[in-house]
Design a protein around this motif. Sequence first.
Motif, PDB file in Angstrom:
ATOM      1  N   PHE A   4      36.975  40.530  40.681  1.00 29.36           N
ATOM      2  CA  PHE A   4      38.423  40.364  40.766  1.00 29.36           C
ATOM      3  C   PHE A   4      38.899  39.862  39.420  1.00 29.36           C
ATOM      4  CE2 PHE A   4      42.525  38.771  41.885  1.00 29.36           C
ATOM      5  CZ  PHE A   4      42.925  39.564  42.950  1.00 29.36           C
ATOM      6  N   GLY A   5      39.987  40.464  38.901  1.00 28.95           N
ATOM      7  CA  GLY A   5      40.437  40.148  37.559  1.00 28.95           C
ATOM      8  C   GLY A   5      41.726  39.364  37.485  1.00 28.95           C
ATOM      9  N   PHE A   6      41.921  38.788  36.312  1.00 30.13           N
ATOM     10  CA  PHE A   6      43.150  38.093  35.954  1.00 30.13           C
ATOM     11  C   PHE A   6      43.613  38.710  34.648  1.00 30.13           C
ATOM     12  CE2 PHE A   6      41.029  35.378  38.812  1.00 30.13           C
ATOM     13  CZ  PHE A   6      42.014  34.695  39.508  1.00 30.13           C
ATOM     14  N   THR A   7      44.861  39.160  34.623  1.00 31.80           N
ATOM     15  CA  THR A   7      45.377  39.827  33.435  1.00 31.80           C
ATOM     16  C   THR A   7      46.699  39.192  33.047  1.00 31.80           C
ATOM     17  OG1 THR A   7      45.818  42.000  32.469  1.00 31.80           O
ATOM     18  CG2 THR A   7      46.594  41.647  34.732  1.00 31.80           C
ATOM     19  N   GLY A   8      47.092  39.408  31.831  1.00 30.45           N
ATOM     20  CA  GLY A   8      48.340  38.861  31.320  1.00 30.45           C
ATOM     21  C   GLY A   8      48.201  38.682  29.825  1.00 30.45           C
ATOM     22  N   TYR A   9      49.302  38.388  29.189  1.00 34.72           N
ATOM     23  CA  TYR A   9      49.295  38.240  27.744  1.00 34.72           C
ATOM     24  C   TYR A   9      48.791  36.860  27.342  1.00 34.72           C
ATOM     25  CZ  TYR A   9      51.696  42.662  27.649  1.00 34.72           C
ATOM     26  OH  TYR A   9      52.003  43.982  27.808  1.00 34.72           O
ATOM     27  N   LEU A  30      31.031  30.062  47.916  1.00 38.74           N
ATOM     28  CA  LEU A  30      30.812  31.283  47.140  1.00 38.74           C
ATOM     29  C   LEU A  30      30.120  30.971  45.814  1.00 38.74           C
ATOM     30  CD1 LEU A  30      34.285  32.956  47.693  1.00 38.74           C
ATOM     31  CD2 LEU A  30      32.126  33.552  48.799  1.00 38.74           C
ATOM     32  N   ARG A  31      29.213  31.842  45.426  1.00 35.53           N
ATOM     33  CA  ARG A  31      28.602  31.768  44.097  1.00 35.53           C
ATOM     34  C   ARG A  31      29.484  32.610  43.181  1.00 35.53           C
ATOM     35  NH1 ARG A  31      23.308  34.414  45.550  1.00 35.53           N
ATOM     36  NH2 ARG A  31      24.848  35.427  46.847  1.00 35.53           N
ATOM     37  N   VAL A  32      30.065  31.962  42.183  1.00 30.99           N
ATOM     38  CA  VAL A  32      31.058  32.599  41.328  1.00 30.99           C
ATOM     39  C   VAL A  32      30.541  32.663  39.891  1.00 30.99           C
ATOM     40  CG1 VAL A  32      33.446  32.486  40.488  1.00 30.99           C
ATOM     41  CG2 VAL A  32      32.888  31.662  42.786  1.00 30.99           C
ATOM     42  N   SER A  33      30.703  33.818  39.255  1.00 32.37           N
ATOM     43  CA  SER A  33      30.418  33.984  37.833  1.00 32.37           C
ATOM     44  C   SER A  33      31.681  34.492  37.161  1.00 32.37           C
ATOM     45  CB  SER A  33      29.274  34.984  37.621  1.00 32.37           C
ATOM     46  OG  SER A  33      28.068  34.465  38.124  1.00 32.37           O
ATOM     47  N   LEU A  34      31.687  34.490  35.843  1.00 33.55           N
ATOM     48  CA  LEU A  34      32.882  34.892  35.116  1.00 33.55           C
ATOM     49  C   LEU A  34      32.517  35.723  33.900  1.00 33.55           C
ATOM     50  CD1 LEU A  34      36.150  33.512  34.604  1.00 33.55           C
ATOM     51  CD2 LEU A  34      34.875  33.468  32.483  1.00 33.55           C
ATOM     52  N   ILE A  35      33.328  36.726  33.648  1.00 29.07           N
ATOM     53  CA  ILE A  35      33.254  37.503  32.410  1.00 29.07           C
ATOM     54  C   ILE A  35      34.608  37.379  31.748  1.00 29.07           C
ATOM     55  CG2 ILE A  35      33.054  39.800  31.397  1.00 29.07           C
ATOM     56  CD1 ILE A  35      31.179  40.530  33.725  1.00 29.07           C
ATOM     57  N   LYS A  36      34.606  36.931  30.495  1.00 27.12           N
ATOM     58  CA  LYS A  36      35.850  36.785  29.734  1.00 27.12           C
ATOM     59  C   LYS A  36      35.790  37.686  28.520  1.00 27.12           C
ATOM     60  CE  LYS A  36      38.553  33.445  27.056  1.00 27.12           C
ATOM     61  NZ  LYS A  36      39.850  33.891  27.463  1.00 27.12           N
ATOM     62  N   PRO A  82      29.906  46.810  25.157  1.00 28.72           N
ATOM     63  CA  PRO A  82      29.543  47.221  26.520  1.00 28.72           C
ATOM     64  C   PRO A  82      30.779  47.238  27.421  1.00 28.72           C
ATOM     65  CG  PRO A  82      28.180  45.388  25.763  1.00 28.72           C
ATOM     66  CD  PRO A  82      29.261  45.577  24.760  1.00 28.72           C
ATOM     67  N   ASP A  83      30.825  48.208  28.337  1.00 24.02           N
ATOM     68  CA  ASP A  83      31.947  48.240  29.264  1.00 24.02           C
ATOM     69  C   ASP A  83      31.729  47.197  30.362  1.00 24.02           C
ATOM     70  OD1 ASP A  83      30.188  49.339  31.143  1.00 24.02           O
ATOM     71  OD2 ASP A  83      30.986  51.359  30.941  1.00 24.02           O
ATOM     72  N   LEU A  84      32.753  46.999  31.160  1.00 27.17           N
ATOM     73  CA  LEU A  84      32.723  45.953  32.176  1.00 27.17           C
ATOM     74  C   LEU A  84      31.587  46.165  33.176  1.00 27.17           C
ATOM     75  CD1 LEU A  84      34.028  43.375  33.172  1.00 27.17           C
ATOM     76  CD2 LEU A  84      35.693  44.766  34.407  1.00 27.17           C
ATOM     77  N   ASP A  85      31.333  47.405  33.598  1.00 28.99           N
ATOM     78  CA  ASP A  85      30.235  47.675  34.544  1.00 28.99           C
ATOM     79  C   ASP A  85      28.896  47.221  33.975  1.00 28.99           C
ATOM     80  OD1 ASP A  85      31.859  48.726  36.525  1.00 28.99           O
ATOM     81  OD2 ASP A  85      31.630  50.782  35.811  1.00 28.99           O
ATOM     82  N   CYS A  86      28.663  47.494  32.715  1.00 26.33           N
ATOM     83  CA  CYS A  86      27.422  47.092  32.056  1.00 26.33           C
ATOM     84  C   CYS A  86      27.306  45.568  32.019  1.00 26.33           C
ATOM     85  CB  CYS A  86      27.372  47.677  30.651  1.00 26.33           C
ATOM     86  SG  CYS A  86      25.869  47.266  29.743  1.00 26.33           S
ATOM     87  N   VAL A  97      32.517  37.945  40.920  1.00 23.08           N
ATOM     88  CA  VAL A  97      32.643  37.897  39.462  1.00 23.08           C
ATOM     89  C   VAL A  97      34.134  37.880  39.147  1.00 23.08           C
ATOM     90  CG1 VAL A  97      32.186  39.047  37.267  1.00 23.08           C
ATOM     91  CG2 VAL A  97      30.509  39.212  39.130  1.00 23.08           C
ATOM     92  N   LEU A  98      34.589  36.790  38.540  1.00 27.01           N
ATOM     93  CA  LEU A  98      35.965  36.736  38.069  1.00 27.01           C
ATOM     94  C   LEU A  98      35.983  37.309  36.663  1.00 27.01           C
ATOM     95  CD1 LEU A  98      37.045  33.190  39.288  1.00 27.01           C
ATOM     96  CD2 LEU A  98      37.459  35.405  40.379  1.00 27.01           C
ATOM     97  N   VAL A  99      37.020  38.081  36.370  1.00 23.95           N
ATOM     98  CA  VAL A  99      37.116  38.756  35.079  1.00 23.95           C
ATOM     99  C   VAL A  99      38.440  38.366  34.436  1.00 23.95           C
ATOM    100  CG1 VAL A  99      37.201  40.998  33.921  1.00 23.95           C
ATOM    101  CG2 VAL A  99      35.735  40.689  35.943  1.00 23.95           C
ATOM    102  N   GLU A 100      38.350  37.802  33.238  1.00 20.57           N
ATOM    103  CA  GLU A 100      39.558  37.443  32.493  1.00 20.57           C
ATOM    104  C   GLU A 100      39.715  38.416  31.343  1.00 20.57           C
ATOM    105  OE1 GLU A 100      41.558  33.864  29.849  1.00 20.57           O
ATOM    106  OE2 GLU A 100      39.848  33.390  31.131  1.00 20.57           O
ATOM    107  N   GLY A 101      40.905  38.978  31.230  1.00 24.30           N
ATOM    108  CA  GLY A 101      41.145  39.978  30.200  1.00 24.30           C
ATOM    109  C   GLY A 101      40.914  41.362  30.786  1.00 24.30           C
ATOM    110  N   TYR A 102      40.413  42.269  30.008  1.00 22.85           N
ATOM    111  CA  TYR A 102      40.169  43.639  30.465  1.00 22.85           C
ATOM    112  C   TYR A 102      41.391  44.180  31.198  1.00 22.85           C
ATOM    113  CZ  TYR A 102      35.363  42.984  29.041  1.00 22.85           C
ATOM    114  OH  TYR A 102      34.237  42.764  28.293  1.00 22.85           O
TER     115      TYR A 102
END
Length: 188
Positions: A4-9, A30-36, A82-86, A97-102
């Motif tokens: 699940f992502g978070f987007t914005g400027y 929940l076990r939570v990880s993050l990709i920024k 690398p792309d997000l899937d990778c 997996v929380l995703v910031e940006g993208y």
Amino acid sequence: MKAFGFTGYSGAGKTTLIERIIPCLANEGLRVSLIKHAHHTFDIDHPGKDSWRHRQAGCGEVLIASQKRVALMRELRGAPEPDLDCLVKMLAPCDLVLVEGYKHAPLPKIEVRRAARPAAALHPTDPWVVAVASDCDEETHLRTFDLDEHEAIARFICRYLALPRRPREHATRERAKRSGAVLRLTPR
């Protein structure tokens, strides 16, 4: 693993919002990880330290391990980002997996907006934006949240992704059972 992502400027408050939502998700067991995503060169190592020196010498990957954490740094050395899937595949198994940006990634996300940082809204043209978190009223058909509604946003994410809810006490008990430990959560 669900993402699940978070987007914005820049400056909208994505990092602060995520930082406040993570404990709410962790309290659900929940076990939570993050990709920024970083839009610039960054370094998590310090010049002169052994791992920095090894990367500078030409190592493609440097893994640092201690009793507290493991960090893997990979130098791309001209290879494509690398792309997000990778990147998700590089993570240890988790529930979320929380995703910031993208901004343009095809995953459900919340757009974070702040009146002090006015910018064009992303949600009208991004079908992956499923909600908006803002400190002002937003004209949208999407679910909206105030930036301070951390628990409500965490619950929304859990419902949206149909994540299992295991309150922390239950999750702790399950981990102890898997490890064979005896756990007493109530006084004798």
